[in-house]
Scaffold this active site. Sequence first.
Site, PDB file in Angstrom:
ATOM      1  N   GLU A 301       0.860  -1.180   0.000  1.00 19.48           N
ATOM      2  CA  GLU A 301       0.000   0.000   0.000  1.00 19.48           C
ATOM      3  C   GLU A 301       0.896   1.230   0.000  1.00 19.48           C
ATOM      4  O   GLU A 301       1.833   1.326   0.802  1.00 19.48           O
ATOM      5  CB  GLU A 301      -0.924   0.041   1.216  1.00 19.48           C
ATOM      6  CG  GLU A 301      -1.797   1.296   1.249  1.00 19.48           C
ATOM      7  CD  GLU A 301      -2.735   1.357   2.442  1.00 19.48           C
ATOM      8  OE1 GLU A 301      -3.438   2.389   2.586  1.00 19.48           O
ATOM      9  OE2 GLU A 301      -2.773   0.407   3.246  1.00 19.48           O
ATOM     10  N   ASN A 356      -4.662   5.196  -1.947  1.00 19.63           N
ATOM     11  CA  ASN A 356      -5.848   5.771  -1.318  1.00 19.63           C
ATOM     12  C   ASN A 356      -6.323   6.995  -2.082  1.00 19.63           C
ATOM     13  O   ASN A 356      -5.515   7.816  -2.524  1.00 19.63           O
ATOM     14  CB  ASN A 356      -5.541   6.176   0.128  1.00 19.63           C
ATOM     15  CG  ASN A 356      -5.335   4.972   1.020  1.00 19.63           C
ATOM     16  OD1 ASN A 356      -6.284   4.337   1.447  1.00 19.63           O
ATOM     17  ND2 ASN A 356      -4.073   4.658   1.299  1.00 19.63           N
ATOM     18  N   GLU A 388      -8.251   2.389  -3.199  1.00 25.05           N
ATOM     19  CA  GLU A 388      -8.995   2.272  -1.950  1.00 25.05           C
ATOM     20  C   GLU A 388      -9.815   3.539  -1.723  1.00 25.05           C
ATOM     21  O   GLU A 388      -9.292   4.658  -1.781  1.00 25.05           O
ATOM     22  CB  GLU A 388      -8.044   2.050  -0.777  1.00 25.05           C
ATOM     23  CG  GLU A 388      -7.238   0.771  -0.897  1.00 25.05           C
ATOM     24  CD  GLU A 388      -6.307   0.556   0.290  1.00 25.05           C
ATOM     25  OE1 GLU A 388      -6.342   1.387   1.228  1.00 25.05           O
ATOM     26  OE2 GLU A 388      -5.545  -0.437   0.281  1.00 25.05           O
ATOM     27  N   ASP A 418     -12.449   0.880   1.852  1.00 32.25           N
ATOM     28  CA  ASP A 418     -11.557   1.024   3.009  1.00 32.25           C
ATOM     29  C   ASP A 418     -12.359   1.363   4.267  1.00 32.25           C
ATOM     30  O   ASP A 418     -13.455   1.928   4.204  1.00 32.25           O
ATOM     31  CB  ASP A 418     -10.538   2.125   2.721  1.00 32.25           C
ATOM     32  CG  ASP A 418      -9.320   2.033   3.622  1.00 32.25           C
ATOM     33  OD1 ASP A 418      -9.199   1.049   4.371  1.00 32.25           O
ATOM     34  OD2 ASP A 418      -8.491   2.959   3.566  1.00 32.25           O
ATOM     35  N   GLU A 475      -6.295  -4.796   8.296  1.00 33.78           N
ATOM     36  CA  GLU A 475      -5.193  -3.857   8.528  1.00 33.78           C
ATOM     37  C   GLU A 475      -5.046  -3.569  10.019  1.00 33.78           C
ATOM     38  O   GLU A 475      -5.986  -3.715  10.786  1.00 33.78           O
ATOM     39  CB  GLU A 475      -5.416  -2.564   7.749  1.00 33.78           C
ATOM     40  CG  GLU A 475      -6.729  -1.867   8.011  1.00 33.78           C
ATOM     41  CD  GLU A 475      -6.903  -0.613   7.183  1.00 33.78           C
ATOM     42  OE1 GLU A 475      -5.911  -0.151   6.588  1.00 33.78           O
ATOM     43  OE2 GLU A 475      -8.026  -0.085   7.132  1.00 33.78           O
TER      44      GLU A 475
END
Length: 535
Positions: A301, A356, A388, A418, A475
């Site tokens: 990520e 993201n 995400e 997310d 996560e």
Amino acid sequence: MFSRDETTRSGRDDFVIIGVAVSVLLVLAALGNGYFELAKVLFARLGASNSQIITGLLLLNVALTIYGWRLYRDARREVTVRTAAEKRAQSLASTDPLTGFLNRRSLVEAVEELLGAADKRRRAVAMLIIDLDGFKTINDVHGHLTGDNLLRTTAEVIRKALPNDAISARLGGDEFAAAFLFDPDMPVTVDGVADYIVDRLGKPFDLAGVHTHISASLGIARSDQDCASVEALLRRADIAMYAAKKLGRGRAVWFDASMERELQNRNAIEAGLRRGIPEGEFVPFFEQQIDLLTGSLHGFEMLARWKHPTRGIVPPDEFIGVAEECGLISDLSLSVMRQAFEEARGWDSSLTLSVNISPSQLKDPWLAQRLVKLLVETGFPAERLEVEITESSLFENLGLAQSIVGSLKNQGIRLALDDFGTGYSSLAHLRALPFDRIKIDRSFVSSINDNPESAAIVNAITRLADSLNLAVTAEGIEDELVEARLRSIGQYKAQGWLFGRPIPIPEVRKLLADKGLLPVTREVQPSQQRIARTG
């Protein structure tokens, strides 16, 4: 006795004399008090008799009186019209025509007088700044007429809450101000006014058949705390108002000195963003994503970090919020993504990259096109990218989100929801948008062994994902006990500090080289060379 012809001639002479007298009226009127003497000389030279002179002078005097009266009447009418126009112009220059409140310039003048009165009466001045939360949405959805009605209604609420001798103003848009005297030992009176305004503006309004619901953020400053000027009062009240917004909106907050320090820090960050983005100071770091069953590396990520010239590495929670506020989040995100895409293109083809998207970026109708353009320019395969999207960012405009998500899916980009479970309507979002993966929020994962409710939520999300054929990422895994618990529940892609903290590009290359996931021959982009030199 005169004959008929003489009488007729005498009458014609009278009319001639009168006509001459009227013709020279304007000239004589300008000569002041001596005009009668001059008139007599003129009539005498015309051969007029004494009776004709007296008659002419009398008529001349009457004519002058009538003329003077007409001049006076016209002048008075002009003065009246001009005075009304000046009052109207002064009113327009000093007040807001929509609400009747003062404008900013007039507010400053009025509060200056209020400060002088406060000193004489041993009182302090309270300055309130009120900003409507959600006004733009009301204006956009229902139109400007409804927006104007809402502003007028807001003005009535403020007017009703204030003391009789208070000053009220509309600063512009949906921002209002008010100032009034209060006893420095009784700030509760100010709290009462502020609480009424916030409470009433937080309730629904019916505006000509349109039902609206907003809230208000209110900041308060007082003149007796080293704040004796109008501009200082306005500035501090404005700072307090933004603090109220930051605390969750729909509340009133008093100014304190820490807010000013925070504002100075925020302004320094904004200046750093404007300088640092084009200078390449914002760089990607990468957090490992592991297959929990096999322990193999699945991908990374991407996370943004600020390589500050004096402070070193600055974490994202210090600058992301400011970037969103000042409209720089898109430039920042695309800059860091470009570096990440160029780097990840040279990794083993089995590795994916997750990025993201901020809530403010999801309001950009051209977001999908910008991402696709970036993929084309960097040569990074779309099928290896996972975007995400936080659940809360979908709440404001689901229709636009559907359009953006659909465009991304058409290019082969995968999508992850997310922070699942922390938003507003998770199931509705899963039905409305074609997500490929659910990411369980770290708040549930990290407390799975300590909180039965967290464990139940993780189990429920896992079963839901299985039934919808969605992959799951957990996560926030920071210890082996949490890892073991998750492994016993289901099949996850996992990430967290247990597997390593986010690392910069040079460390990623070393990690991949050790695992045999970095091809020996790879084209190094110019931006990668720059990053390697500065790393």
